[in-house]
Enzyme design. Sequence first.
Site, PDB file in Angstrom:
ATOM      1  N   ASP A 123      37.206  64.950  91.434  1.00  0.00           N
ATOM      2  CA  ASP A 123      37.745  64.491  90.159  1.00  0.00           C
ATOM      3  C   ASP A 123      36.893  63.337  89.668  1.00  0.00           C
ATOM      4  OD1 ASP A 123      39.880  66.182  89.715  1.00  0.00           O
ATOM      5  OD2 ASP A 123      41.106  65.116  91.194  1.00  0.00           O
ATOM      6  N   LYS A 125      42.101  46.113  66.775  1.00  0.00           N
ATOM      7  CA  LYS A 125      41.131  47.007  67.411  1.00  0.00           C
ATOM      8  C   LYS A 125      41.865  48.280  67.824  1.00  0.00           C
ATOM      9  CE  LYS A 125      41.019  46.231  72.371  1.00  0.00           C
ATOM     10  NZ  LYS A 125      41.951  45.193  72.839  1.00  0.00           N
TER      11      LYS A 125
END
Lengths: 712, 569
Positions: free
Chosen positions: A339, A425
């Site tokens: 992974d 942001k």
Amino acid sequence: MSDPIDPTVTHDEEGAPVLTHVEHPEAPVEENPLKKQKRSMVDPAIVRVAVGDSFTKLDPRRMAKNPVMFVVEVGSVLTTLVLVRDVFSSTVTTNDKVFTALVAVWLWFTVLFANFAEAMAEGRGKAQADSLRKARSDTVADVRRPGGVIDQVPSPQLQVGDECVVVAGGLIPGDGEVVEGIASVDESAITGESAPVIRESGGDRSAVTGGTRVLSDEIVVRITAKPGETFLDRMISLVEGANRQKTPNEIALNILLAGLTLIFLLAVVTLQPFAVYSGAEQKVVVLVALLVCLIPTTIGALLSAIGIAGMDRMVQRNVLAMSGRAVEAAGDVSTLLLDKTGTITLGNRQAAAFIPMPGVSEAELADAAQLSSLADETPEGRSVVVLAKERYGLRERELAGAELVAFTAQTRMSGVDLDGRRIRKGAGDALKAWVVEQGGAVPPELDVQTSAIATQGGTPLVVAENGRVLGVIQLKDVVKQGMAERFDQLRAMGIRTVMITGDNPLTAQAIAEEAGVDDFLAEARPEDKMALIKAEQEGGRLVAMTGDGTNDAPALAQADVGVAMNTGTQAAKEAGNMVDLDSNPTKLIEIVEIGKQLLITRGSLTTFSIANDVAKYFAIIPAMFVVVFPQLETLNIMKLSSPNSAILSAVVFNALIIVALIPLALRGVRFKAAGAAAVLRRNLLIYGVGGLIAPFIGIKLIDVVITALGVR
Amino acid sequence: MTAPGWVQLAVLLVSIVVGTRLLGPYLAGVFSEGPGPGGRFFEPIERVVYRLLGVDPRREQRWNVYALSVLAFSLCSVLVVYVVQRLQEWLPLNPSGVSNVPAPLAFNTAVSFTTNTNWQNYSGESTMSHLTQMAALTVQNFASAAVGLAVAVALIRGLVRRKRSTIGSFWVDITRGVVRVLLPMATVAALVFAANGVVQNLSGGTSATTVEGASQWIPGGPMASQEAIKELGTNGGGFVNANSAHPFENPNGFTNLFEIFLLLLIPFALTYAYGRMVKDQRQGWVVFAAMVVLWAATAALAVTMEVHGNPELTARAIDQTVTAESPGGNAEGKEVRFGPAASGLYAASTTGTSTGAVDSMHDSYTPLGGMAPLVNMMLGEVSPGGVGAGLYGMLVFVLTAVFIAGLMVGRTPEYLGKKIQANEIKLVVVYILAVPLVVLGFTGVSMVLSGPLSSLLNTGPHGLTEMTYAFTSAGNNNGSAFAGLTGNTDWFNTTLGLAMLVGRFVLIIPVLAIAGSLVRKQTVPPSAGTFPTGTPLFTVLLVGVVVIVVGLTYFPVLALGPIVEHLSL
């Protein structure tokens, strides 16, 4: 065709995943950087127990499981009987009596040394099991019955499905899943790791192990394992080797060793008629000595110790293999599925660069980015603060009077309002909408930059202030250090690494190149992983993978080596055939190495054992027949001093070499990540050629010593 | 060795390499699926055979059915050869009027020719009718060689095919082997022999009066045709008792060299066919190289010892130098027209290939010179071995080597991507154990029984060598005789016959079972982690395993036989 965006499609018509290959120039292979744990070979307590066990293991019913050593034991008994007969005989010279006695003693030593090797290997596991047993102390569980009534039930009487309340300071009474609450748990009894771990209901961190202790808060645990079949119980029986099954390669090797033993039995038994014909009938003691020297006692004595020690090496690295078969399969693995997140990259993305819009200075962007992130406790947020400090020396500031705007799934942005500055942001389109809403304009440069970052495998975070877009923060996956070297080593060993990620192909490509994996599977769904494993196995490859979530369970079960993380769900732990107590997915690489080392140790000692026989023939055959055929002295190339000393030296060497090789059997032969051709050349030289030469030297030295001691 | 000797050797080596390279692809084609090379010409002939046998050529067999077919075919062969011998007196083509063969000898001979051994406890010209020679013995020369080919090819299929259950059809394989390989090649070879003076007629022989006035009976018969398949099929059964030492079978230096070439040809060429069939030519060359090394080493030993002659004579200042004028060396038991070098080469080649034809008497060799053919047989006929048998024997050793050393690279041992596991190893052990069991077992018993011992010509170490040689030759299906042993007794006819049966079928069954086990397996694709079996290092390893396994089994008897005899010189 499901993916219209990119030519590197990840699924073909059948839905089977299509791998994307990544080319890597060959890099020099270096020594494994992970240091191996070192432990003292000789623990006096273990040795003491092992010496005792060496004798109890003489039980012929147990010996019969090892055909080679069983033959030695029968030979020892036979020699002892001859000795008993000879001692009371007046026709046998004292010298011959001494010879028979010495051969008998050393044959018994041979058997005992073999037993000692096995007992030593078992001893280390037993010591470990004892300390685990202490963790299995019984406790009284508070079982919550329907309606909220609490029943006090001793832990051995718990039923699967019982829900137990465990408060801070309490022992978790059995294996189970947290169904309510969150707590920090001390799992050191099992993992040896003292830092507590968080366990909470739902998700992939819900599994708890019986015998571990809750340190804070309160949780409700639903019991999932019957008492006596808990993880701890299984772990104890595994490290103890209580029901150790022979592994497939071990079985095959045992058959070969039994076959060789039969051939030598045949050669020795038929030697007597030839000897009789030649007028040199042989004593039973001498024939037994020849037989024992020829049959592969070295590997026969050490075979089971090697297997146990291999399992033990896994335990040393905090990996529990559910069977020896799994350890062996690890050596055969040719594809590793890794992974991306947590294995190849650090768990989180980190800020890597500030890219300002035209007319904005980088410092201005960094300042705004830092302000917007000061209150952001996510790893990404913290990394922005860190980057601002590293690049622009921006210290953390007090945010007096600031109003923090938290991230929500609806707004998909966060920020701060401070002295009239409204800084935000967040994701590109969310910020664009906000800027427009504030009456600002979005510079065309923004899309160029955000897509450029995405192409390189990063994630763009847009920063804006009061309707003005300041620029973009580039968030990047950070590849763990040393991964490229590890993958180079794996490639040298012929093992292919495949990175699995949910990222889009572009992002995946960039990380794959940086990390140095061979292939990657992008936009992977759980069923893709399964399909990939099946496709690899269909092609004859063995697959190893790690997993922790419940949706990993089918793939873990399908993989040849499925390593479940200890932090993972119960389902994952049951599906895999190994559990990593440290929950470190990178350990898969070490697991493969241990598997290979186990097989190499077996092969090397087998080769050594067989190669040894050449010298033993040169010691014993001339000794047997030199009386009738003095010209056979020419074959006594070691110039052994007398027939008796020659035979005895071979027997003694045969016994001592077992002891000499016990450390090697327990430790495993030195393993260096390299291609099969290089490994073969090296081991053939050391154990093949070495096995031919070593006994010539060893037997000669022993002959010198025992001649000095007066044997003739 | 003389200059012509070296030239002969060079010509032989080049011919073998060229022959391997040319014949190999053809053999691979013959045993592949589809019509194969020359299909248009051969298939009509083969269809007739299939119709006679009542088999469907498209129907493939599992290993056990394949093995049963081999056994059934061989049992029928034994019966036919036995019956023909027992009735030959009353059957046609018996010009010299020989009588029926007694039962024990007929059994021994029937087994001997069916198992590709061709051990002969009889003198051909005075025991067998032309019908027996042609319809029984020569037919088996073809059939037994084709059986070997079929088994080898079945094993290759086991290695190549993935996840299948069948390993081919025995009836197709044996038919193609005879029709497309052995018959055409033997026809050509027979013509070459006849053209070079080997006798070919149906005469019952000629009575002649010699110059000294003594009467002599000169045998006749179809020798060239039998000679061809005798070498080509690695059979070795001579038409006449003196075998290829007789000028009617082997008249000159050329035929001698041609015989050596023929007997080596198919076993070596099969390695190339093997490489072709497994689609990795290096695998074929590795087997080829290992066979060449073993063959060359034993040949060098035999040639060197024979050329040097007897050290006792050298000590008495007798010149044994080989020159163009004098054959020199150890001349006893050798034909002057061949000399010690060509004889030694022949001895090593005939024993390395389970042929067993002889052009000199191995019993008269120097101890170590005579040990060379003995060792060659003990290797289990893999240097390069019998037709088909050599390849499957060597492949069993390959599996052994792969298993012992394969673990050393840290993977489950695999060969050509097939995992070598408990089941295969069990069968390998049966294979490796069977022959030493009969060879050492029967030799051991014979060495302590007064009856068998009285058959020996010599006492002491040489007597032991004679006895060991006989059972080694039978057990390994070689058939060459050391001489010095009277084999035509009930004891030897029976025990040697049993040794031949075990040495043939107790090996073929495990080989086919291995094929059946491997054919079901998936192939692991090669990678950098795969044990390399196509390299010079593996050749060394393979030779090492053959030498050590054999050496460890037979070293004691060799030490008490030829080695001690040599050391006594």
